[in-house]
Design a protein around this motif. Structure first.
Motif, mmCIF file in Angstrom:
data_model
loop_
_atom_site.group_PDB
_atom_site.id
_atom_site.type_symbol
_atom_site.label_atom_id
_atom_site.label_comp_id
_atom_site.label_asym_id
_atom_site.label_seq_id
_atom_site.Cartn_x
_atom_site.Cartn_y
_atom_site.Cartn_z
ATOM 1 N N LEU A 1 48.091 51.197 63.081
ATOM 2 C CA LEU A 1 49.456 50.774 62.604
ATOM 3 C C LEU A 1 50.120 50.699 64.037
ATOM 4 N N SER A 2 49.982 51.821 64.788
ATOM 5 C CA SER A 2 50.533 51.914 65.997
ATOM 6 C C SER A 2 50.134 50.586 67.043
ATOM 7 N N LEU A 3 49.024 50.356 67.263
ATOM 8 C CA LEU A 3 48.400 49.114 67.905
ATOM 9 C C LEU A 3 49.176 47.790 67.231
ATOM 10 N N ASP A 4 49.201 47.770 66.054
ATOM 11 C CA ASP A 4 49.834 46.558 65.468
ATOM 12 C C ASP A 4 51.253 46.110 65.893
ATOM 13 N N SER A 5 51.784 47.504 66.294
ATOM 14 C CA SER A 5 53.280 47.124 66.547
ATOM 15 C C SER A 5 53.202 46.682 68.079
ATOM 16 N N LEU A 6 52.554 46.545 68.952
ATOM 17 C CA LEU A 6 52.291 46.163 69.991
ATOM 18 C C LEU A 6 52.320 44.333 70.132
ATOM 19 N N MET B 1 44.955 52.059 76.067
ATOM 20 C CA MET B 1 45.715 51.830 74.655
ATOM 21 C C MET B 1 45.269 53.101 73.909
ATOM 22 N N ASN B 2 46.187 53.775 73.343
ATOM 23 C CA ASN B 2 45.792 55.058 72.486
ATOM 24 C C ASN B 2 45.083 55.960 73.325
ATOM 25 N N ASN B 3 45.451 55.813 74.651
ATOM 26 C CA ASN B 3 44.909 56.991 75.746
ATOM 27 C C ASN B 3 43.295 56.428 75.641
ATOM 28 N N ARG B 4 43.113 55.220 75.614
ATOM 29 C CA ARG B 4 41.693 54.997 75.561
ATOM 30 C C ARG B 4 41.553 53.578 76.579
ATOM 31 N N THR B 5 40.442 53.569 77.373
ATOM 32 C CA THR B 5 40.430 52.345 78.277
ATOM 33 C C THR B 5 39.750 51.021 77.330
#
Length: 304
Positions: free
Chosen positions: A179-184, A273-277
């Protein structure tokens, strides 16, 4: 009087002879009893020692079993995947899919040959041959469609197996991240079960995404699934992926990448993204000599 003296003398003599014997006998009996007691104590001590040893062995046995179970469970995620039920199920379904795909490929060859024959018959104007070939083509195409349906079913089975690797808590966490990534902006999330590795295995805490028409995937998860190692330099913002003699270095600061020290072109840079490379999947796969196939209908990525 003399007789009395003689009797007293005889009694004295008898007492002298009997008392030492009795005393000696008591010593013997006492010594025997003491030896028996010591033997019993020694036996009981040995018995206690043996019991302690047996307890120790039982404890060791339990410890070894626990260690073995823990080792087996620990190996399940990577090195010991063959003992995992989901891995066995995935391999079985994948084998069935490969068999169906081989049959489908064979039908494709037959269809191509029939189409060539149809062109030749049409050039000759052979109506009977044309009609016969068209019937054969129709039958083969129906067979092809059936194999495609079976392939789709097998892929869906594999997706279900891959999803079942995750606990409910892990799936809920992934949903929050999705849901967080979809908002990007310009970012579409790919469900984790839609990334299928033929040989390796990846488990994600951040789902892959499509950005600007390119698939980005967590560097560590995908690289380790492909048999590579990943190192991250937090100071210089550099990610290094190594497999054999191949060394791929992503610079997050300027968006560049090098392969074995040589600058390489890349369509989309790696990013956090989300503290991940997140790195471009196709670029990584090709550099590690793997193939990536995108199934538009099923929205799945197959990495072989």
């Amino acid at each position: 009087m003399k007789n009395i003296n003689k009797l007293a003398l005889i009694l004295a003599l008898l007492m002298t002879l009997v008392f030492p014997t009795v005393a000696f006998g008591e010593d013997l009996d006492g010594g025997t009893n003491n030896t028996t007691d010591e033997t019993q104590v020694s036996s009981e001590t040995d018995s206690e020692t043996n019991s302690d040893e047996e307890v120790a062995l039982e404890v060791d046995g339990e410890t070894d079993a626990d260690t073995e179970d823990e080792a087996e469970e620990g190996n399940g995620k990577g090195k010991g995947n063959s003992s995992k039920p989901w891995k066995e199920a995935k391999d079985a379904v994948e084998l069935e899919k490969d068999e169906i795909e081989a049959l489908k490929d064979g039908i494709e060859v037959e269809i191509e040959a029939l189409e060539t024959s149809l062109e030749a018959a049409e050039a000759l104007g052979d109506e009977a041959a044309i009609a016969e070939i068209k019937l054969q083509l129709e039958a083969k195409k129906l067979e092809m469609n059936e194999y495609k349906v079976q392939m789709k079913e097998k892929i869906q089975e594999m997706q279900e197996i891959m999803r079942n690797k995750y606990t409910l808590e892990e799936l809920e966490a992934l949903e929050e991240v999705s849901l967080s990534l979809d908002s990007l902006e310009n970012v579409d999330v790919i469900p984790v079960e839609n990334v299928l590795f033929t040989k390796g295995n990846a488990k994600f805490d951040t789902p892959p995404v499509i950005k600007e028409g390119r698939t980005l995937i967590p560097a560590r998860a995908v690289s380790e699934a492909m048999g590579a190692t990943v190192e991250y330099n937090d100071v210089d913002k550099i990610v290094t992926i190594t497999k054999g003699e191949k060394v791929i270095v992503f610079s997050l600061a300027d968006g560049t990448v090098t392969v074995n020290g040589e600058t390489a072109e890349i369509d989309v840079p790696a990013e956090i993204m989300n503290n991940r490379t997140m790195v471009p999947l196709r670029f990584i796969a090709e550099q590690l000599e793997l193939t990536v196939e995108w199934d538009q209908e099923l929205q799945t990525i197959n990495i072989d």
